[in-house]
Design an enzyme around this catalytic site. Structure first.
Site, PDB file in Angstrom:
ATOM      1  N   GLY A  56     -32.447  33.474   5.826  1.00  0.00           N
ATOM      2  CA  GLY A  56     -32.960  34.776   5.924  1.00  0.00           C
ATOM      3  C   GLY A  56     -32.468  35.617   4.508  1.00  0.00           C
TER       4      GLY A  56
ATOM      5  N   GLY B  19     -33.846  38.970   3.824  1.00  0.00           N
ATOM      6  CA  GLY B  19     -34.060  40.416   3.905  1.00  0.00           C
ATOM      7  C   GLY B  19     -33.729  40.953   5.064  1.00  0.00           C
TER       8      GLY B  19
ATOM      9  N   GLU C 283     -41.860  38.568  12.851  1.00  0.00           N
ATOM     10  CA  GLU C 283     -42.183  38.487  11.229  1.00  0.00           C
ATOM     11  C   GLU C 283     -43.717  38.367  11.236  1.00  0.00           C
ATOM     12  OE1 GLU C 283     -40.137  38.514   8.869  1.00  0.00           O
ATOM     13  OE2 GLU C 283     -38.491  38.818  10.498  1.00  0.00           O
TER      14      GLU C 283
HETATM   15  C1  SIN Z   1     -36.445  37.869   5.989  1.00  0.00           C
HETATM   16  O1  SIN Z   1     -35.454  38.780   6.237  1.00  0.00           O
HETATM   17  O2  SIN Z   1     -35.823  36.442   5.637  1.00  0.00           O
HETATM   18  C2  SIN Z   1     -37.696  38.038   5.959  1.00  0.00           C
HETATM   19  C3  SIN Z   1     -38.116  39.448   5.748  1.00  0.00           C
HETATM   20  C4  SIN Z   1     -37.726  40.205   6.591  1.00  0.00           C
HETATM   21  O3  SIN Z   1     -37.664  40.073   7.714  1.00  0.00           O
HETATM   22  O4  SIN Z   1     -37.272  41.401   6.148  1.00  0.00           O
END
Ligand code: SIN
Length: 189
Positions: free
Chosen positions: A25, A27, A99
């Protein structure tokens, strides 16, 4: 226009129900952990930069006024830090739903902070998805973020919480921190 990647992810990336899989992850998955996991640890991936170039029509914006959320852009010299979670395969049903606005699952090599390595999955929104917004200056991105809100809350909270989480992990991300500085200024009375 919103896109929905659930079917494509479940078709192209099939997992056995008893698999345990690393998820990287970078973000909101760093700070908004609404899914079960077996283990979590800081990690990084090579060759990618975090950018607020993906549109959000669901969580942090609407069809009429999309927000901006992060995706990854290929960048040979870059290292992107985040958190790796070991999850049970059925958890990807919940993650795919979260997502679904343009993110596809890809396989990636990741390095943990103790220099050990693993292969895991990552959600990336590529330029060919319908929700893509693309490059803009940090100032323009900040303006758009300040004007957007969706089912998961204000777009500015997504940015500000990500910036705090990156600092807590000891990570430097100039793109994120420059947008944060603009937003803090815009939010001053
Ligand atoms: C992530 O966080 O890895 C993907 C993008 C998000 O959901 O903000």
């Amino acid at each position: 226009m919103s896109s929905n990647t659930i079917e494509e992810n479940q078709r192209s990336c099939q997992l056995k129900s008893d698999d345990q899989v690393w998820l990287f992850g970078y973000g909101s998955l760093i700070y908004l952990v609404d899914f079960p996991y077996l283990e979590a640890k800081p990690a990084s991936i090579k060759g990618w930069s975090r950018r607020f170039w993906q549109g959000s029509h669901d969580h942090r914006g609407t069809e009429a006024r999309p927000g901006r959320v992060v995706t990854l852009i290929e960048d040979a010299e870059a290292v992107c830090g985040g958190i790796a979670y070991l999850v049970e395969a059925p958890v990807f049903e919940q993650l795919d739903e979260r997502e679904k606005n343009g993110y596809l699952r890809f396989s990636t090599a990741m390095t943990f902070n103790d220099d050990t390595h693993a292969t895991g999955l990552i959600y990336i929104a590529s330029p060919d998805n319908e929700a893509w917004l693309g490059e803009a200056s940090e100032l323009e991105i900040a303006r758009q973020i300040c004007a957007a809100e969706g089912a998961s809350g204000a777009n500015s909270d997504y940015l500000l919480e990500l910036a705090v989480a990156l600092r807590e992990l000891g990570l430097q991300d100039q793109h994120v921190f420059d947008i944060e500085a603009h937003i803090v200024q815009m939010q001053q009375p």
